[in-house]
Design a protein around this motif. Structure first.
Motif, mmCIF file in Angstrom:
data_model
loop_
_atom_site.group_PDB
_atom_site.id
_atom_site.type_symbol
_atom_site.label_atom_id
_atom_site.label_comp_id
_atom_site.label_asym_id
_atom_site.label_seq_id
_atom_site.Cartn_x
_atom_site.Cartn_y
_atom_site.Cartn_z
ATOM 1 N N THR A 29 0.820 -1.227 0.159
ATOM 2 C CA THR A 29 -0.657 -0.025 -0.290
ATOM 3 C C THR A 29 0.923 1.101 -0.432
ATOM 4 O OG1 THR A 29 -0.362 0.016 2.634
ATOM 5 C CG2 THR A 29 -2.064 -0.977 1.667
ATOM 6 N N ASN A 30 2.034 1.114 0.331
ATOM 7 C CA ASN A 30 3.028 2.689 0.354
ATOM 8 C C ASN A 30 4.236 2.458 -0.656
ATOM 9 O OD1 ASN A 30 3.596 4.937 1.005
ATOM 10 N ND2 ASN A 30 4.725 3.919 2.693
ATOM 11 N N ARG A 31 5.189 2.216 -0.238
ATOM 12 C CA ARG A 31 6.957 1.590 -1.874
ATOM 13 C C ARG A 31 6.231 0.628 -1.897
ATOM 14 N NH1 ARG A 31 11.434 5.250 0.330
ATOM 15 N NH2 ARG A 31 11.094 3.425 1.923
ATOM 16 N N PRO A 32 6.623 -0.018 -3.593
ATOM 17 C CA PRO A 32 6.485 -1.009 -3.694
ATOM 18 C C PRO A 32 8.255 -1.597 -4.593
ATOM 19 C CG PRO A 32 5.973 0.238 -5.960
ATOM 20 C CD PRO A 32 5.987 1.114 -4.303
ATOM 21 N N GLY A 33 7.926 -2.869 -4.351
ATOM 22 C CA GLY A 33 9.372 -3.109 -4.182
ATOM 23 C C GLY A 33 9.699 -4.562 -3.797
ATOM 24 N N ALA A 34 8.872 -4.629 -3.302
ATOM 25 C CA ALA A 34 9.540 -6.252 -2.334
ATOM 26 C C ALA A 34 9.388 -7.354 -3.270
ATOM 27 C CB ALA A 34 9.018 -6.723 -1.402
ATOM 28 N N ARG A 35 9.061 -7.213 -4.420
ATOM 29 C CA ARG A 35 9.169 -8.424 -5.052
ATOM 30 C C ARG A 35 10.470 -8.688 -5.771
ATOM 31 N NH1 ARG A 35 5.692 -6.224 -10.570
ATOM 32 N NH2 ARG A 35 4.490 -6.125 -8.838
ATOM 33 N N ILE A 69 11.499 -6.394 7.711
ATOM 34 C CA ILE A 69 12.504 -6.328 7.871
ATOM 35 C C ILE A 69 12.415 -4.799 8.383
ATOM 36 C CG2 ILE A 69 12.304 -4.959 4.999
ATOM 37 C CD1 ILE A 69 15.722 -6.859 7.513
ATOM 38 N N ASP A 70 10.835 -3.895 8.119
ATOM 39 C CA ASP A 70 10.717 -2.669 8.938
ATOM 40 C C ASP A 70 10.674 -2.407 10.279
ATOM 41 O OD1 ASP A 70 7.905 -3.025 9.673
ATOM 42 O OD2 ASP A 70 7.003 -2.177 7.994
ATOM 43 N N ALA A 99 17.853 -0.816 8.349
ATOM 44 C CA ALA A 99 16.529 -1.129 6.464
ATOM 45 C C ALA A 99 16.382 0.262 5.442
ATOM 46 C CB ALA A 99 16.151 -2.436 7.146
ATOM 47 N N PRO A 100 16.811 1.161 4.877
ATOM 48 C CA PRO A 100 15.618 2.028 4.655
ATOM 49 C C PRO A 100 15.467 1.668 3.285
ATOM 50 C CG PRO A 100 18.347 2.130 3.772
ATOM 51 C CD PRO A 100 17.843 1.362 4.918
ATOM 52 N N GLY A 101 15.348 -0.299 2.872
ATOM 53 C CA GLY A 101 14.982 -0.706 1.373
ATOM 54 C C GLY A 101 13.564 -1.478 1.719
ATOM 55 N N THR A 102 12.416 -0.736 2.253
ATOM 56 C CA THR A 102 11.136 -1.368 2.577
ATOM 57 C C THR A 102 10.023 -0.513 1.834
ATOM 58 O OG1 THR A 102 10.838 -2.546 4.124
ATOM 59 C CG2 THR A 102 11.226 -0.878 4.885
ATOM 60 N N GLY A 103 9.003 -1.368 2.047
ATOM 61 C CA GLY A 103 7.887 -0.710 1.819
ATOM 62 C C GLY A 103 6.846 1.030 2.378
ATOM 63 N N PRO A 162 15.191 -3.844 -2.712
ATOM 64 C CA PRO A 162 15.617 -3.562 -2.942
ATOM 65 C C PRO A 162 16.390 -1.945 -3.993
ATOM 66 C CG PRO A 162 15.847 -5.580 -4.473
ATOM 67 C CD PRO A 162 14.234 -5.444 -2.741
ATOM 68 N N SER A 163 15.271 -1.769 -4.501
ATOM 69 C CA SER A 163 15.313 -0.978 -5.519
ATOM 70 C C SER A 163 15.134 0.262 -5.247
ATOM 71 C CB SER A 163 14.242 -0.637 -6.725
ATOM 72 O OG SER A 163 12.546 -1.450 -5.738
ATOM 73 N N LEU A 164 14.336 0.447 -3.697
ATOM 74 C CA LEU A 164 14.895 1.495 -2.485
ATOM 75 C C LEU A 164 15.915 1.307 -1.886
ATOM 76 C CD1 LEU A 164 11.224 0.653 -1.267
ATOM 77 C CD2 LEU A 164 11.761 2.801 -2.870
#
Length: 354
Positions: A79-85, A271-272, A279-283, A317-319
């Motif tokens: 629901t926020n920032r995607p990329g966990a796929r 991870i959040d 761990a900045p790379g999370t939604g 990881p894209s974040l």
């Protein structure tokens, strides 16, 4: 077969797989699938797999392994920032740096349990309901075969169908380490399958016993004052981060063990739960979280809990162009693997199954 990431086409036979030098050693119950040694072949070479383990097709796993590492590359309910796929692929790559022995606990997981990378669940990235069915269908035969799954998501929704598969025979306890309770009823106009609802759905499905569920590290602003009321009314123990800080990790770990007791339990680590500095790379990052050192000590305080499965989710990881989130995820994954391997060894010694 694998869906992406670790060695598509690899693992046609037991012991084939990622990283030259991967192999087997038969000691006791099953062939020991051991990671490729960094002393024999460089860690940056070969196809990526979790911990540089051999890759097996899921249908080859029953009777061959005791712990299966699995990717679930789906973030269609974020629901926020995607990329966990992309999390499973990144954690596989970061995990090439792990070795065979836990320096703090002395646990050598590959000497205790036969482990392999079982590839990725073949998710449908545009269909939540279909992915829900596919995840459960992937995990159910593993559960029936007594294989302990250790999964990497994906967003936190993926825990729900995994829990349905593992909790089909009896409701499980839950150790849930996260910034968020993930017990909403619905989000965005009535969507009931999201990364904010998995544990409410699992309780409703009878896969979890809420009186044996504990959530640790919960924090951050809320949408409403009653956001966590449902979970508390069901008997779920919520240990917010402020309480963790006030009481200390040893005392919190002791309460976790008391809540879940000696019955089968699932571990889910978002991870959040870590502070975004680590761990900045999370939604959905939340400040004020665990350091990586604190997370390691918390997990080590759970040794002996009867864990029958676990997951690590929400690595995006894209974040995070630095890669530290995936690195943290890989380190935590190894720590969780050590917990699972100890329990597999103890159950085997007692003649029990997962």
């Amino acid at each position: 077969m694998t869906a992406n990431g670790a060695g598509q086409g690899a693992g046609q036979g037991a012991g084939q797989g990622a990283g030259q030098g991967s192999g087997q050693e038969r000691t006791g119950r099953l062939a020991r699938f051991r990671p490729a040694s960094g002393m024999e072949t460089p860690r940056f070479s070969g196809l990526s797999s979790f911990m540089r383990l051999p890759v097996l097709a899921p249908e080859a796993a029953p009777g061959a392994i005791e712990i299966g590492l699995i990717g679930i590359p789906f973030d269609g309910t974020t629901t926020n920032r995607p990329g966990a796929r992309l999390g499973p692929r990144a954690v596989r790559e970061a995990s090439t740096g792990t070795r065979a022995l836990n320096h703090a606990t002395g646990v050598a997981p590959y000497a205790l349990a036969a482990c392999a990378d079982l590839g990725d669940v073949p998710v449908n990235p545009v269909d939540v309901a279909e992915t829900d069915r596919r995840i459960e269908a992937f995990f159910r035969p593993l559960a029936e075969a007594g294989i302990v799954p250790l999964s990497v998501g994906g967003d936190h929704f993926v825990s729900f169908p995994v829990l349905r598969a593992l909790g089909a025979r009896r409701p499980l306890g839950l150790i849930h380490i996260d910034a968020h309770s993930d017990t909403d009823d619905s989000q965005y106009g009535g969507s009931r399958l999201t990364h904010g609802t998995p544990f409410r759905r699992a309780v409703e499905a009878g896969a979890l016993d809420p009186r044996r569920c504990v959530q640790i590290g919960i924090r951050g602003s809320m949408d409403a004052a009653d956001e966590r009321d449902w979970a508390k009314m069901q008997g779920i123990r919520i240990i917010e981060m402020e309480e963790v800080c006030a009481r200390g990790l040893p005392e919190v770990a002791a309460e976790i063990r008391a809540v879940v007791g000696g019955a089968p339990t699932y571990l889910s680590f978002d991870i959040d739960a870590l502070d975004p500095a680590f761990a900045p790379g999370t939604g959905t990052p939340e400040i004020g979280g665990f350091t990586t050192r604190e997370a390691l000590h918390l997990l080590r305080g759970l040794r002996g809990v009867d864990l029958v499965g676990a997951d690590l989710v929400e690595v995006a990881p894209s974040l995070d162009p630095t890669g530290i989130t995936a690195l943290a995820g890989a380190g935590l994954l190894f720590e969780i693997l050590c917990l699972l391997a100890e329990r597999v060894g103890a159950r085997a010694a007692a003649g029990e199954v997962a």
